[in-house]
Motif scaffolding. Structure first.
Motif, short mmCIF file in Angstrom:
data_model
loop_
_atom_site.label_atom_id
_atom_site.label_comp_id
_atom_site.label_asym_id
_atom_site.label_seq_id
_atom_site.Cartn_x
_atom_site.Cartn_y
_atom_site.Cartn_z
N GLU A 1 0.87 -1.18 0.00
CA GLU A 1 0.00 0.00 0.00
C GLU A 1 0.90 1.23 0.00
N VAL A 2 0.95 1.92 -1.12
CA VAL A 2 1.85 3.06 -1.26
C VAL A 2 1.11 4.21 -1.94
N GLU A 3 1.60 5.42 -1.68
CA GLU A 3 1.15 6.58 -2.43
C GLU A 3 2.05 6.72 -3.65
N ALA A 4 1.45 6.92 -4.81
CA ALA A 4 2.23 6.96 -6.04
C ALA A 4 1.65 8.01 -6.99
N VAL A 5 2.54 8.55 -7.81
CA VAL A 5 2.14 9.47 -8.87
C VAL A 5 1.89 8.65 -10.13
N LYS A 6 0.72 8.83 -10.75
CA LYS A 6 0.38 8.12 -11.98
C LYS A 6 0.00 9.16 -13.04
N TYR A 7 0.16 8.77 -14.30
CA TYR A 7 -0.12 9.67 -15.41
C TYR A 7 -1.19 9.05 -16.31
N LEU A 8 -2.22 9.85 -16.60
CA LEU A 8 -3.27 9.41 -17.50
C LEU A 8 -2.77 9.45 -18.94
N PRO A 9 -3.45 8.75 -19.86
CA PRO A 9 -3.05 8.84 -21.26
C PRO A 9 -3.03 10.28 -21.78
N SER A 10 -3.84 11.16 -21.19
CA SER A 10 -3.84 12.57 -21.59
C SER A 10 -2.61 13.32 -21.10
N GLY A 11 -1.84 12.72 -20.22
CA GLY A 11 -0.66 13.38 -19.66
C GLY A 11 -0.92 14.01 -18.30
N ARG A 12 -2.17 14.08 -17.87
CA ARG A 12 -2.48 14.70 -16.57
C ARG A 12 -1.99 13.79 -15.44
N LYS A 13 -1.43 14.43 -14.39
CA LYS A 13 -0.87 13.70 -13.26
C LYS A 13 -1.95 13.50 -12.19
N LEU A 14 -1.95 12.30 -11.58
CA LEU A 14 -2.83 12.00 -10.46
C LEU A 14 -1.99 11.48 -9.29
N ASP A 15 -2.38 11.90 -8.09
CA ASP A 15 -1.82 11.28 -6.88
C ASP A 15 -2.78 10.17 -6.46
N CYS A 16 -2.25 8.98 -6.31
CA CYS A 16 -3.10 7.83 -6.01
C CYS A 16 -2.58 7.08 -4.78
N LEU A 17 -3.53 6.48 -4.05
CA LEU A 17 -3.19 5.49 -3.03
C LEU A 17 -3.37 4.12 -3.70
N VAL A 18 -2.27 3.40 -3.89
CA VAL A 18 -2.28 2.15 -4.65
C VAL A 18 -2.11 0.98 -3.69
N THR A 19 -3.07 0.05 -3.71
CA THR A 19 -3.00 -1.17 -2.91
C THR A 19 -2.85 -2.34 -3.87
N SER A 20 -1.76 -3.13 -3.69
CA SER A 20 -1.48 -4.25 -4.58
C SER A 20 -1.43 -5.53 -3.75
N THR A 21 -2.13 -6.56 -4.25
CA THR A 21 -2.15 -7.86 -3.56
C THR A 21 -1.94 -8.96 -4.60
N PRO A 22 -1.41 -10.11 -4.16
CA PRO A 22 -1.20 -11.22 -5.11
C PRO A 22 -2.53 -11.75 -5.64
N TYR A 23 -2.49 -12.26 -6.87
CA TYR A 23 -3.66 -12.88 -7.50
C TYR A 23 -3.29 -14.33 -7.79
N TYR A 24 -3.96 -15.26 -7.10
CA TYR A 24 -3.62 -16.67 -7.21
C TYR A 24 -4.66 -17.40 -8.05
#
Length: 763
Positions: free
Chosen positions: A545-568
């Motif tokens: 669970e991290v805060e990360a900067v992501k970019y949309l295809p339009s180039g606009r920047k978003l600040d996101c809280l990203v939660t990643s879990t394994p997929y079995y």
């Protein structure tokens, strides 16, 4: 001869049955073991993650509240003082920190404790009246943090309580002063864990360790564990631990058979799990060792939870045993069909059929019923004498009878087993779904003599399948209507699924997202690096669970809280990751705004004292590296009290705003302007060598003050006393402020004397 053959077949049957049952039991044990191991790993991961979260919170709280420069300054003075002066500083520090401490202890922490470098207690926020005791002997964490001058974190038993402790060194101007400790109790940790697993959590601690560490008064805070002898539990943990998922009576019943199973495992000091079967329900009890800072196992975190998968495994084993038995019985019956005497064969078949709980019937090639067992009669809801000698058409619905005749023909023509599903309706309006299995039986010459048929009631299975399909539909709906954007990425970074919220977030259709690389539609700095969530999960991470900067295809920047879990996959193999994206751009902007408000003076719009000290210290470091000339100006409104007393405080506020406007006009936008409090102002200047001087600064200030007074727009004259000093090599910001303050007060005194002389001349 027939009797001997029967005995031989029975012996073979029992041998095969025993071997298959042994293999099934071994497989069940292995499946249960793998499942319990996976649950244990998940619990350990969540426990470690919670401790890490509280450690981050403790570090943040300590830095932002309990290690602020003004607090460290009081602590540094106390380290040098003694007697009444030290008591006064302790009270001042307690009064300053009490509001923040009260807010934090309501939800997160148990205590905040300051210690000097020699291990002497200076201030306990929870017991301010207790101080001056030596902690090195009883508190290894305090001794290590002060002697090695480093941060120490972990579990430790103190004199009165245990806690998860975080101890941070305190320094001023490179000198080690002592440490500050922030600690949280176990019931705060258990509360966080219950939000992940709906289970009951307890902390049991070794009685020998507590008796060795706690005072007699501290031992009164603990009671004997109801689970196992030789362990204690804290009263506060018991009072606040229950989430209401399992009541105390049920836990007591679970503990009764559990005690004899765990004593040896507790001595090993390693994580383990123990299942308990109670009233047909499986309960899984997890034991995770809690290790003290010194490295010894202090006790165990114990969690109780009902466990449906274990129950399902056991039921699956029983069902497999039943099916194996039925299969072997059927094979046994088929091997006996070559018996020469039909009467003896039919007699044996009748006994065999009666022993099978499934409906069984025998028909000749013409479809006439030769025999059936009681289960078949009950399924047909007819007495057995009305079944024998009849055709299907006279027993069941004509449409179903026609379907069964067609299946019989397939069995006779192919000489092989056939099966199909059948729906049977009864006169009372009820109905059942059956899986009908038919196989040929042959005479002594190997020709098909008739058909043996059996059926399994699959009404419940079909209902379960329909419910499962409905559940999948509901899960799809939940996935697509989730508030956060979600996508599933395989191990090659290809998106294999995305919900509607994610597609709306990136402004693309599902067809434009699925099948493409994840970084092609929603990229960020961590993509295709070792920091990528997919790469980290492949290396063993269980949840990120991290805060990360992501970019949309339009180039606009978003600040996101990203939660990643394994997929079995269904076999437990890692096949990708599940990513959850929460747009927190608005919250980050609000956070930045709040940060700006915290360092800005509301009346003048200049920096406040906190903002000035923070930015001036940073500017001083930058100026030293760039070898700039640096100046500090302290300014004070001379007639502030007179304005407030004669013209009112609103005019006083106008005078302060006017002074701030003069400073903005006089100095550059890059200079740091602040209102330190009341009618005191400060300016910090960093410029290239030779571009400014004390006299030039004084001239500019005096000229702008004179211009303001000439304009005559204010109901008061503007009079400002100020002191300008140049930074000398080796000085600190504090020393520079003292020099500027002295010059400013000299200027103010001269101005006051000058006014008194003028009044004397006029008088």
């Amino acid at each position: 001869m027939i009797r001997k053959k029967i005995l031989l077949y029975l012996l073979v049957f029992l041998c095969i049955e025993g071997g298959l049952f042994t293999l099934l039991f071994w497989g069940k044990q292995r499946a249960e073991q793998r499942y319990v191991e996976s649950v244990l790993i998940h619990h350990q991961g969540e426990y470690d993650a919670n401790l890490a979260s509280f450690a981050r919170l403790a570090r943040f709280t300590a830095q932002e509240i309990f290690m602020r420069p003004e607090v460290v300054a009081i602590f540094a003075q106390a380290a040098k003082a003694n007697g009444q002066e030290r008591d006064r500083l302790r009270q001042a520090m307690y009064t300053r920190l009490l509001p923040s401490y009260d807010n934090l202890t309501q939800e997160y922490f148990r205590q905040v404790h300051y210690h000097f470098a020699d291990g002497t207690s200076f201030l306990r926020m929870h017991l301010p009246e207790r101080f001056a005791d030596d902690l090195f002997a009883s508190r290894p964490s305090v001794r290590i943090a002060n002697t090695e001058k480093r941060q120490v974190e972990g579990f430790e038993v103190g004199r009165d309580y245990h806690a998860f402790r975080h101890i941070f060194p305190l320094q001023k101007e490179g000198n080690h002063l002592g440490t500050v400790e922030v600690s949280e109790p176990f019931f705060v940790i258990s509360k966080a864990l219950r939000q992940i697993y709906r289970e009951e959590y307890f902390l049991i601690l070794k009685e020998s360790l507590l008796q060795e560490s706690l005072t007699p008064q501290g031992l009164k805070n603990y009671v004997a564990s109801s689970l196992v002898a030789g362990y204690l539990q804290e009263n506060a943990d018991l009072a606040g631990a229950s989430g209401g998922y399992l009541d105390s009576d049920l836990i007591a019943r679970i503990n009764k058979p559990l005690r004899a199973k765990i004593s040896g495992k507790l001595e090993a000091g390693k994580p383990f799990a123990q299942s308990v079967l109670l009233d047909g329900q499986d309960y899984l009890v997890i034991f995770l060792p809690v290790v003290e800072i010194g490295g010894q196992v202090a006790g165990f975190l114990v969690s109780y939870g009902g466990d449906l998968p274990l129950t399902s495994l056991r039921h699956g084993y029983l069902l497999a045993q039943l099916l194996v038995t039925l299969l072997l019985v059927l094979l046994f019956a088929l091997h006996l069909r070559d018996t020469r005497k039909i009467d003896g064969q039919l007699g044996f078949q009748r006994q065999l059929l009666e022993g099978i709980p499934l409906p069984i019937c025998l028909k000749d090639r013409a479809g006439i019923m030769l025999s059936c067992n009681q289960a078949f009669a009950e399924m047909s809801r007819l007495p057995r004498e009305k079944i024998i000698g009849q055709l299907n058409a006279s027993l069941i619905d004509p449409q179903v009878a026609e379907q069964q005749q067609a299946l019989d023909k397939k069995v006779i023509d192919s000489g092989k087993k056939q099966q199909e599903e059948v729906h049977i309706s009864y006169p009372d309006g009820s109905s059942r779904d059956l899986l009908v299995v038919k196989a040929p039986f042959v005479d002594e010459d190997g020709r098909v003599a008739g058909i043996i048929g059996s059926s399994v009631d699959i009404t419940g299975q079909k209902k379960y399948a329909a419910e499962l399909q409905q559940a999948h539909a509901e899960l799809d709906q939940i996935f697509n209507t989730a508030a956060n954007g979600m996508r599933v990425v395989d191990l090659s970074d290809r998106v294999i699924r995305a919900n509607q919220t994610f597609c709306a977030l990136v402004g693309l259709t599902e067809q434009e997202v699925v099948g493409r690389k994840c970084y092609e539609t929603f990229s960020g700095p961590a993509c295709q690096t070792e920091r990528c969530p997919r790469a980290r999960i492949m290396q063993g991470a269980l949840r990120l669970e991290v805060e990360a900067v992501k970019y949309l295809p339009s180039g606009r920047k978003l600040d996101c809280l990203v939660t990643s879990t394994p997929y079995y996959g269904a076999n437990g193999q890692l096949i990708g990751i599940i990513e959850d994206f929460k747009d927190i751009t608005h919250y980050k902007e609000l956070e930045q705004r709040l940060r700006e408000i915290a360092i800005t003076d509301e009346l003048t719009g200049l920096f406040n004292r906190r903002g000035f000290l923070t930015l001036a210290e940073k500017q001083l470091g930058n100026g030293l590296r760039a070898e700039h000339d640096m100046f500090l100006i302290f300014a004070d409104l001379d007639n502030m009290k007179e304005i407030n007393d004669t013209l009112g405080h609103e005019t006083g506020d106008l005078a302060l705003a006017t002074a701030a406007a003069i400073l903005r006009t006089t100095f550059r936008q890059a200079d740091i302007l602040a209102r330190l409090g009341g009618d005191e102002f400060a300016v910090f200047i960093s410029c290239k060598p030779g571009t400014d001087s004390e006299q030039a600064i004084v001239s500019r200030l005096e000229a702008n003050i004179a211009q303001e007074n000439r304009d005559g727009k204010r109901p008061f004259p503007v009079a400002i006393s100020f002191g300008v000093v140049r930074f000398n090599e080796g000085e600190t910001l504090g020393q520079l402020m003292i020099r500027a303050d002295v010059l400013m007060y000299d200027s103010k005194l001269r101005s006051k004397l000058s006014k008194n002389e003028e009044r004397a001349k006029q008088g």
